[in-house]
Design a protein around this motif. Sequence first.
Motif, PDB file in Angstrom:
ATOM      1  N   LEU A  50       1.054  -1.270  -0.043  1.00 11.88           N
ATOM      2  CA  LEU A  50      -0.003   0.153   0.056  1.00 11.88           C
ATOM      3  C   LEU A  50       0.807   1.528   0.099  1.00 11.88           C
ATOM      4  CD1 LEU A  50      -2.789   1.317   0.021  1.00 11.88           C
ATOM      5  CD2 LEU A  50      -2.731   0.773   2.498  1.00 11.88           C
ATOM      6  N   ALA A  51       2.120   1.101   0.638  1.00 15.46           N
ATOM      7  CA  ALA A  51       2.938   2.383   0.864  1.00 15.46           C
ATOM      8  C   ALA A  51       3.358   2.748  -0.561  1.00 15.46           C
ATOM      9  CB  ALA A  51       3.919   2.026   1.789  1.00 15.46           C
ATOM     10  N   ASP A  52       3.582   1.618  -1.477  1.00 16.88           N
ATOM     11  CA  ASP A  52       4.169   1.913  -2.740  1.00 16.88           C
ATOM     12  C   ASP A  52       3.279   2.904  -3.589  1.00 16.88           C
ATOM     13  OD1 ASP A  52       6.243   0.327  -2.490  1.00 16.88           O
ATOM     14  OD2 ASP A  52       5.584  -1.429  -3.321  1.00 16.88           O
ATOM     15  N   VAL A  53       1.861   2.663  -3.459  1.00 16.70           N
ATOM     16  CA  VAL A  53       0.952   3.308  -4.192  1.00 16.70           C
ATOM     17  C   VAL A  53       0.647   4.873  -3.428  1.00 16.70           C
ATOM     18  CG1 VAL A  53      -1.546   3.433  -4.661  1.00 16.70           C
ATOM     19  CG2 VAL A  53      -0.298   1.337  -4.840  1.00 16.70           C
ATOM     20  N   ILE A  54       0.466   4.848  -2.064  1.00 12.66           N
ATOM     21  CA  ILE A  54       0.127   6.173  -1.566  1.00 12.66           C
ATOM     22  C   ILE A  54       1.103   6.905  -0.527  1.00 12.66           C
ATOM     23  CG2 ILE A  54      -2.420   5.263  -1.299  1.00 12.66           C
ATOM     24  CD1 ILE A  54      -1.835   5.101   1.828  1.00 12.66           C
ATOM     25  N   GLY A  55       2.266   6.039  -0.566  1.00 12.59           N
ATOM     26  CA  GLY A  55       3.297   6.482   0.515  1.00 12.59           C
ATOM     27  C   GLY A  55       3.416   6.050   2.013  1.00 12.59           C
ATOM     28  N   SER A  56       4.283   6.273   2.693  1.00 14.08           N
ATOM     29  CA  SER A  56       4.525   5.448   3.829  1.00 14.08           C
ATOM     30  C   SER A  56       4.020   6.345   5.077  1.00 14.08           C
ATOM     31  CB  SER A  56       6.097   5.120   3.982  1.00 14.08           C
ATOM     32  OG  SER A  56       6.796   6.371   3.920  1.00 14.08           O
ATOM     33  N   THR A  57       3.548   7.372   5.095  1.00 15.81           N
ATOM     34  CA  THR A  57       3.096   8.220   6.067  1.00 15.81           C
ATOM     35  C   THR A  57       1.825   7.631   6.498  1.00 15.81           C
ATOM     36  OG1 THR A  57       2.137   9.872   4.917  1.00 15.81           O
ATOM     37  CG2 THR A  57       4.222  10.214   5.503  1.00 15.81           C
ATOM     38  N   PRO A  58       1.582   7.352   8.029  1.00 17.73           N
ATOM     39  CA  PRO A  58       0.304   6.852   8.457  1.00 17.73           C
ATOM     40  C   PRO A  58      -0.686   7.984   8.322  1.00 17.73           C
ATOM     41  CG  PRO A  58       2.323   6.733  10.077  1.00 17.73           C
ATOM     42  CD  PRO A  58       2.664   7.532   8.878  1.00 17.73           C
ATOM     43  N   SER A  59      -1.918   7.641   7.890  1.00 18.61           N
ATOM     44  CA  SER A  59      -3.033   8.380   7.647  1.00 18.61           C
ATOM     45  C   SER A  59      -4.276   7.709   7.937  1.00 18.61           C
ATOM     46  CB  SER A  59      -2.875   8.842   6.023  1.00 18.61           C
ATOM     47  OG  SER A  59      -3.069   7.808   5.250  1.00 18.61           O
ATOM     48  N   ARG A  61      -7.942   5.966   7.357  1.00 20.29           N
ATOM     49  CA  ARG A  61      -8.758   4.999   6.160  1.00 20.29           C
ATOM     50  C   ARG A  61      -9.054   5.835   5.027  1.00 20.29           C
ATOM     51  NH1 ARG A  61      -9.337  -0.461   8.093  1.00 20.29           N
ATOM     52  NH2 ARG A  61      -9.359  -0.642  10.147  1.00 20.29           N
ATOM     53  N   THR A  62      -9.675   6.915   5.338  1.00 16.29           N
ATOM     54  CA  THR A  62     -10.696   7.732   4.338  1.00 16.29           C
ATOM     55  C   THR A  62      -9.592   8.391   3.510  1.00 16.29           C
ATOM     56  OG1 THR A  62     -10.702   9.426   6.003  1.00 16.29           O
ATOM     57  CG2 THR A  62     -12.639   8.146   5.877  1.00 16.29           C
ATOM     58  N   GLU A  63      -8.450   8.761   3.959  1.00 14.98           N
ATOM     59  CA  GLU A  63      -7.377   9.607   3.386  1.00 14.98           C
ATOM     60  C   GLU A  63      -6.635   8.666   2.455  1.00 14.98           C
ATOM     61  OE1 GLU A  63      -6.932  12.687   2.839  1.00 14.98           O
ATOM     62  OE2 GLU A  63      -8.465  13.076   4.050  1.00 14.98           O
ATOM     63  N   MET A  64      -6.554   7.474   2.849  1.00 16.60           N
ATOM     64  CA  MET A  64      -5.898   6.313   1.988  1.00 16.60           C
ATOM     65  C   MET A  64      -6.591   6.116   0.822  1.00 16.60           C
ATOM     66  SD  MET A  64      -4.430   3.561   4.850  1.00 16.60           S
ATOM     67  CE  MET A  64      -3.354   3.935   5.963  1.00 16.60           C
ATOM     68  N   ILE A  65      -7.906   5.731   0.898  1.00 10.84           N
ATOM     69  CA  ILE A  65      -8.872   5.619  -0.184  1.00 10.84           C
ATOM     70  C   ILE A  65      -8.741   6.632  -1.146  1.00 10.84           C
ATOM     71  CG2 ILE A  65     -11.460   5.189  -0.933  1.00 10.84           C
ATOM     72  CD1 ILE A  65     -11.416   3.409   1.794  1.00 10.84           C
ATOM     73  N   MET A 104     -14.829  -0.929  -7.418  1.00 10.47           N
ATOM     74  CA  MET A 104     -14.657   0.232  -6.559  1.00 10.47           C
ATOM     75  C   MET A 104     -15.205   0.026  -5.126  1.00 10.47           C
ATOM     76  SD  MET A 104     -17.409   3.340  -7.438  1.00 10.47           S
ATOM     77  CE  MET A 104     -16.751   3.727  -9.184  1.00 10.47           C
ATOM     78  N   PHE A 105     -16.072  -0.829  -5.215  1.00 13.14           N
ATOM     79  CA  PHE A 105     -16.806  -1.025  -3.670  1.00 13.14           C
ATOM     80  C   PHE A 105     -15.803  -1.841  -2.759  1.00 13.14           C
ATOM     81  CE2 PHE A 105     -20.345  -0.423  -6.617  1.00 13.14           C
ATOM     82  CZ  PHE A 105     -20.690   0.914  -6.329  1.00 13.14           C
ATOM     83  N   GLU A 106     -14.794  -2.415  -3.453  1.00 14.46           N
ATOM     84  CA  GLU A 106     -14.105  -3.387  -2.716  1.00 14.46           C
ATOM     85  C   GLU A 106     -12.918  -2.624  -2.348  1.00 14.46           C
ATOM     86  OE1 GLU A 106     -12.931  -7.189  -4.702  1.00 14.46           O
ATOM     87  OE2 GLU A 106     -14.504  -6.811  -5.839  1.00 14.46           O
ATOM     88  N   LEU A 107     -12.597  -1.414  -2.683  1.00 10.68           N
ATOM     89  CA  LEU A 107     -11.331  -0.482  -1.947  1.00 10.68           C
ATOM     90  C   LEU A 107     -11.252  -0.655  -0.589  1.00 10.68           C
ATOM     91  CD1 LEU A 107     -10.993   2.480  -4.576  1.00 10.68           C
ATOM     92  CD2 LEU A 107      -9.621   0.469  -4.221  1.00 10.68           C
ATOM     93  N   ALA A 108     -12.162  -0.306   0.256  1.00 11.04           N
ATOM     94  CA  ALA A 108     -12.361  -0.289   1.532  1.00 11.04           C
ATOM     95  C   ALA A 108     -11.712  -1.562   2.265  1.00 11.04           C
ATOM     96  CB  ALA A 108     -13.665   0.004   2.037  1.00 11.04           C
ATOM     97  N   LYS A 109     -12.342  -2.774   1.627  1.00 11.82           N
ATOM     98  CA  LYS A 109     -11.971  -4.010   2.290  1.00 11.82           C
ATOM     99  C   LYS A 109     -10.268  -4.407   1.706  1.00 11.82           C
ATOM    100  CE  LYS A 109     -13.932  -8.619   1.177  1.00 11.82           C
ATOM    101  NZ  LYS A 109     -14.737  -9.386   0.178  1.00 11.82           N
ATOM    102  N   VAL A 110      -9.834  -3.686   0.569  1.00  9.61           N
ATOM    103  CA  VAL A 110      -8.490  -4.036   0.274  1.00  9.61           C
ATOM    104  C   VAL A 110      -7.702  -3.236   0.967  1.00  9.61           C
ATOM    105  CG1 VAL A 110      -6.726  -3.372  -1.669  1.00  9.61           C
ATOM    106  CG2 VAL A 110      -8.821  -4.561  -2.292  1.00  9.61           C
ATOM    107  N   VAL A 111      -8.202  -1.968   1.496  1.00 11.63           N
ATOM    108  CA  VAL A 111      -7.354  -1.195   2.411  1.00 11.63           C
ATOM    109  C   VAL A 111      -7.390  -1.648   3.848  1.00 11.63           C
ATOM    110  CG1 VAL A 111      -7.221   1.188   3.687  1.00 11.63           C
ATOM    111  CG2 VAL A 111      -7.686   1.043   1.237  1.00 11.63           C
TER     112      VAL A 111
END
Length: 116
Positions: A50-59, A61-65, A104-111
């Motif tokens: 997940l860090a490869d896609v969004i970065g490694s800083t903690p955030s 769930r809503t921000e991650m999506i 797109m509805f599975e994104l929360a599950k993936v995160v």
Amino acid sequence: MAKKAKKAVKKAAKKVAKKAPKKAAKKAAKKSGGKSNSAFMAPLAPSTALADVIGSTPSPRTEMIKKIWVYIKKNKLQDSVNKRMINADAKLKVLFGGKSQVSMFELAKVVSKHVK
């Protein structure tokens, strides 16, 4: 004359009865809208995939999506025919568990699978 007075009183009573529920609804909306759920706002550490896609800083769930969506739109990975489907590139395929396409509805599950 008494009939007219009775009708006027009934009309006034109906107007008062109609206005009362609106005020109660407004008060209830003000009370519930003030606080947010702190569980959604808690910063979580992303996994390496997940860090490869969004970065490694903690955030949260809503921000991650939101960041995943930025990545998807930037790389034009949303399916052109069925907009609900997301086509995976090399980074997202690892994130999606090897699947080439995810809804797109599975994104929360993936995160949720990729946070600590």
